[in-house]
Enzyme design. Structure first.
Site, PDB file in Angstrom:
ATOM      1  N   ARG A  66     -12.346  -9.221   8.010  1.00 32.91           N
ATOM      2  CA  ARG A  66     -11.464 -10.126   7.752  1.00 32.91           C
ATOM      3  C   ARG A  66     -10.938 -11.076   8.602  1.00 32.91           C
ATOM      4  O   ARG A  66     -10.987 -12.413   8.677  1.00 32.91           O
ATOM      5  CB  ARG A  66     -10.116  -9.365   6.863  1.00 32.91           C
ATOM      6  CG  ARG A  66     -10.705  -9.010   5.560  1.00 32.91           C
ATOM      7  CD  ARG A  66      -9.536  -8.133   4.663  1.00 32.91           C
ATOM      8  NE  ARG A  66     -10.058  -7.861   3.333  1.00 32.91           N
ATOM      9  CZ  ARG A  66      -9.702  -6.997   2.650  1.00 32.91           C
ATOM     10  NH1 ARG A  66      -8.248  -6.348   3.109  1.00 32.91           N
ATOM     11  NH2 ARG A  66      -9.970  -6.781   1.610  1.00 32.91           N
ATOM     12  N   ARG A  93       0.770  -1.370  -0.089  1.00 27.07           N
ATOM     13  CA  ARG A  93      -0.082  -0.024   0.063  1.00 27.07           C
ATOM     14  C   ARG A  93       0.977   1.280   0.055  1.00 27.07           C
ATOM     15  O   ARG A  93       0.583   2.129  -0.365  1.00 27.07           O
ATOM     16  CB  ARG A  93      -0.867  -0.048   1.214  1.00 27.07           C
ATOM     17  CG  ARG A  93      -1.930  -1.202   1.097  1.00 27.07           C
ATOM     18  CD  ARG A  93      -2.668  -1.258   2.610  1.00 27.07           C
ATOM     19  NE  ARG A  93      -3.652  -2.105   2.538  1.00 27.07           N
ATOM     20  CZ  ARG A  93      -3.436  -3.574   2.842  1.00 27.07           C
ATOM     21  NH1 ARG A  93      -2.273  -3.701   3.278  1.00 27.07           N
ATOM     22  NH2 ARG A  93      -4.447  -4.375   3.156  1.00 27.07           N
ATOM     23  N   HIS A 115      -2.854   0.087   8.870  1.00 20.71           N
ATOM     24  CA  HIS A 115      -3.410  -0.627   7.654  1.00 20.71           C
ATOM     25  C   HIS A 115      -2.371  -1.075   6.687  1.00 20.71           C
ATOM     26  O   HIS A 115      -2.321  -0.538   5.535  1.00 20.71           O
ATOM     27  CB  HIS A 115      -4.628   0.263   7.164  1.00 20.71           C
ATOM     28  CG  HIS A 115      -5.442  -0.552   6.098  1.00 20.71           C
ATOM     29  ND1 HIS A 115      -6.105  -1.526   6.077  1.00 20.71           N
ATOM     30  CD2 HIS A 115      -5.500  -0.139   4.739  1.00 20.71           C
ATOM     31  CE1 HIS A 115      -6.604  -1.999   5.208  1.00 20.71           C
ATOM     32  NE2 HIS A 115      -6.331  -1.180   4.308  1.00 20.71           N
TER      33      HIS A 115
HETATM   34  N1  LIG Z   1      -8.624   1.658   3.443  1.00 20.92           N
HETATM   35  C1  LIG Z   1      -9.020   0.466   2.704  1.00 20.92           C
HETATM   36  O1  LIG Z   1      -9.384  -0.571   3.307  1.00 20.92           O
HETATM   37  C2  LIG Z   1      -8.968   0.312   1.290  1.00 20.92           C
HETATM   38  C3  LIG Z   1      -9.508  -0.975   0.882  1.00 20.92           C
HETATM   39  C4  LIG Z   1      -9.595  -1.150  -0.439  1.00 20.92           C
HETATM   40  C5  LIG Z   1      -8.910  -0.094  -1.490  1.00 20.92           C
HETATM   41  N2  LIG Z   1      -8.416   1.010  -0.936  1.00 20.92           N
HETATM   42  C6  LIG Z   1      -7.942   2.265  -1.779  1.00 20.92           C
HETATM   43  O2  LIG Z   1      -8.993   2.795  -2.289  1.00 20.92           O
HETATM   44  C7  LIG Z   1      -8.509   3.596  -3.363  1.00 20.92           C
HETATM   45  C8  LIG Z   1      -9.448   3.228  -4.522  1.00 20.92           C
HETATM   46  O3  LIG Z   1      -9.479   1.695  -5.046  1.00 20.92           O
HETATM   47  P1  LIG Z   1     -10.196   1.409  -6.035  1.00 20.92           P
HETATM   48  O4  LIG Z   1     -10.217  -0.069  -6.056  1.00 20.92           O
HETATM   49  O5  LIG Z   1     -11.616   1.783  -6.059  1.00 20.92           O
HETATM   50  O6  LIG Z   1      -9.531   1.916  -7.440  1.00 20.92           O
HETATM   51  P2  LIG Z   1     -10.247   2.419  -8.906  1.00 20.92           P
HETATM   52  O7  LIG Z   1      -9.217   2.505  -9.775  1.00 20.92           O
HETATM   53  O8  LIG Z   1     -11.237   1.262  -9.253  1.00 20.92           O
HETATM   54  O9  LIG Z   1     -10.980   3.784  -8.485  1.00 20.92           O
HETATM   55  C9  LIG Z   1     -10.403   5.083  -8.437  1.00 20.92           C
HETATM   56  C10 LIG Z   1     -11.133   6.025  -8.813  1.00 20.92           C
HETATM   57  O10 LIG Z   1     -10.270   7.117  -8.573  1.00 20.92           O
HETATM   58  C11 LIG Z   1     -10.694   8.101  -9.595  1.00 20.92           C
HETATM   59  N3  LIG Z   1      -9.862   9.340  -9.264  1.00 20.92           N
HETATM   60  C12 LIG Z   1      -8.418   9.401  -9.451  1.00 20.92           C
HETATM   61  N4  LIG Z   1      -8.108  10.544  -9.510  1.00 20.92           N
HETATM   62  C13 LIG Z   1      -9.015  11.398  -9.024  1.00 20.92           C
HETATM   63  C14 LIG Z   1      -9.212  12.793  -8.667  1.00 20.92           C
HETATM   64  N5  LIG Z   1      -8.305  13.572  -8.552  1.00 20.92           N
HETATM   65  N6  LIG Z   1     -10.784  13.062  -8.383  1.00 20.92           N
HETATM   66  C15 LIG Z   1     -11.705  12.301  -8.564  1.00 20.92           C
HETATM   67  N7  LIG Z   1     -11.401  10.943  -8.645  1.00 20.92           N
HETATM   68  C16 LIG Z   1     -10.289  10.618  -9.069  1.00 20.92           C
HETATM   69  C17 LIG Z   1     -10.428   7.336 -10.753  1.00 20.92           C
HETATM   70  O11 LIG Z   1     -10.972   7.908 -11.871  1.00 20.92           O
HETATM   71  C18 LIG Z   1     -11.098   6.200 -10.440  1.00 20.92           C
HETATM   72  O12 LIG Z   1     -12.386   5.898 -10.917  1.00 20.92           O
HETATM   73  C19 LIG Z   1      -6.985   2.878  -3.969  1.00 20.92           C
HETATM   74  O13 LIG Z   1      -6.113   3.790  -3.209  1.00 20.92           O
HETATM   75  C20 LIG Z   1      -7.080   1.638  -2.942  1.00 20.92           C
HETATM   76  O14 LIG Z   1      -5.853   1.219  -2.588  1.00 20.92           O
HETATM   77  C21 LIG Z   1      -8.323   1.177   0.351  1.00 20.92           C
END
Ligand SMILES: NC(=O)c1ccc[n+]([C@@H]2O[C@H](COP(=O)([O-])OP(=O)(O)OC[C@H]3O[C@@H](n4cnc5c(N)ncnc54)[C@H](O)[C@@H]3O)[C@@H](O)[C@H]2O)c1
Length: 308
Positions: A151, A88, A175
């Site tokens: 999980r 991450r 995390h």
């Molecule tokens: N905290 C947690 O437990 C957890 C769990 C899963 C995923 N995540 C994180 O969440 C994030 C998103 O994951 P995902 O699978 O949905 O990714 P994804 O690629 O499916 O979606 C991300 C979206 O963000 C948009 N985006 C990018 N820059 C942007 C901006 N400046 N303004 C608005 N939108 C913007 C993209 O166009 C895309 O649609 C990742 O960083 C991932 O690592 C965190």
């Protein structure tokens, strides 16, 4: 109750869907930078309303923050996810810039909002939102522990050969694969300590499987998971919106709690209408305490990469 979800990708859309299905919010705005993407996801989700029986109005916006104005709660999921083999922490370069811009724009239009940060590396991104927006600390919450705990319960139920509804447990700490601290000393099966049922060796296996829970799914899916992350975020949003006073492990800015300062890391908190209403102090075993200190060092190291 107006909720904005930034990022219409896998996690953002899943989160918006669960919020709508639970039917407690009047309005959900999904915003994405990709032209038409959020509008498309919103329309698709709205076409589930008559099928799934919800009245929440979902709209999409391509980077127009005026549509998010006066949101009670804003969720930040924008940014890149992990690919197999990545940590991450490796996402920081791209995601820090995105989270900084997004959080500034959100607060400009919703100065009284509560922000939930999901983008990774989540603890560091939560810290960055504090530094960028200057909002009071009870109004910035990082989501990680709620997912890691789900999980953990999945792995515990598997080891116990018990229904998940019989199992309780919590993961605190950072995390990250190394930083998670699954609290096996507090985990129970219907209020009986799980150590009554499982050997130390089996419990250690549960802990290790929990810590790599995200990486296991990333390897299978080719990208990071979204159903459980979306469900976990919707749980936090509902606890705040409905003033439930539920306890979730969340990334919170610490000021002496757990002997830690000036970082955001997962600790049990009570969530209600004001956001983080209390950080709950849980007694930890010597091993859990040592793991928490090590975890905090890892988070601080990643925070050190931020250009503040
Ligand atoms: N905290 C947690 O437990 C957890 C769990 C899963 C995923 N995540 C994180 O969440 C994030 C998103 O994951 P995902 O699978 O949905 O990714 P994804 O690629 O499916 O979606 C991300 C979206 O963000 C948009 N985006 C990018 N820059 C942007 C901006 N400046 N303004 C608005 N939108 C913007 C993209 O166009 C895309 O649609 C990742 O960083 C991932 O690592 C965190």
């Amino acid at each position: 109750m107006k909720v904005t979800v930034v990022g219409a990708g896998a996690v953002g859309a899943s989160c918006a869907e669960y919020i709508a299905i639970k039917n407690f919010a009047s309005e959900v705005v999904i915003l994405d930078i990709k032209e038409g993407y959020a509008e498309g996801k919103a329309m698709d989700l709205m076409q589930c309303a008559s099928l799934n029986g919800f009245d929440t109005k979902i709209t999409g916006s391509t980077n127009d923050y005026s549509k998010t104005a006066n949101s009670d709660i804003c969720v930040i999921t924008s940014g890149i996810p992990r690919k197999p083999g990545m940590t991450r922490e490796e996402l920081i370069g791209i995601n820090a810039g995105i989270v900084k811009t997004v959080s500034t724009s959100l607060v400009e239009h919703s100065p009284n909002t509560i922000i939930i940060v999901v983008s990774n590396p989540m603890d560091t991104m939560t810290y960055l939102v504090h530094k960028t927006t200057g909002l009071p600390k009870h109004r910035i919450i990082g989501m990680g522990g709620a997912l890691d705990s789900a999980r953990f319960k999945y792995r515990l139920a598997e080891a116990l050969e018990a229904p998940i509804s019989d199992v309780d447990g919590m993961v605190i700490g950072g995390h990250s694969d190394k930083g998670m601290v699954p609290l096996t000393s507090h985990a129970t099966r219907n209020s009986i300590k799980v150590s009554e049922f499982l050997s130390e060796e089996r419990l250690n296996q549960v802990k290790e499987d929990t810590k790599v829970g995200g990486a296991t799914l990333t390897k299978l899916l080719g990208t990071s998971a979204w159903y459980a992350p979306g469900a976990a975020v919707s749980g936090l949003v509902q606890a705040i919106a409905c003033d439930q006073k539920k306890i979730f492990p969340c990334s919170a800015l610490l000021d002496g709690e757990y002997g830690l300062n000036d970082l955001c890391i997962g600790v049990p908190v009570i969530l209600g209408r004001k956001g983080i209403e209390k950080i709950v102090d849980v007694p930890l075993s010597a091993a859990e305490k040592a793991h928490m200190v090590e975890s905090a060092e890892g988070v601080k190291k990643t925070n050190g990469l931020l250009e503040l």
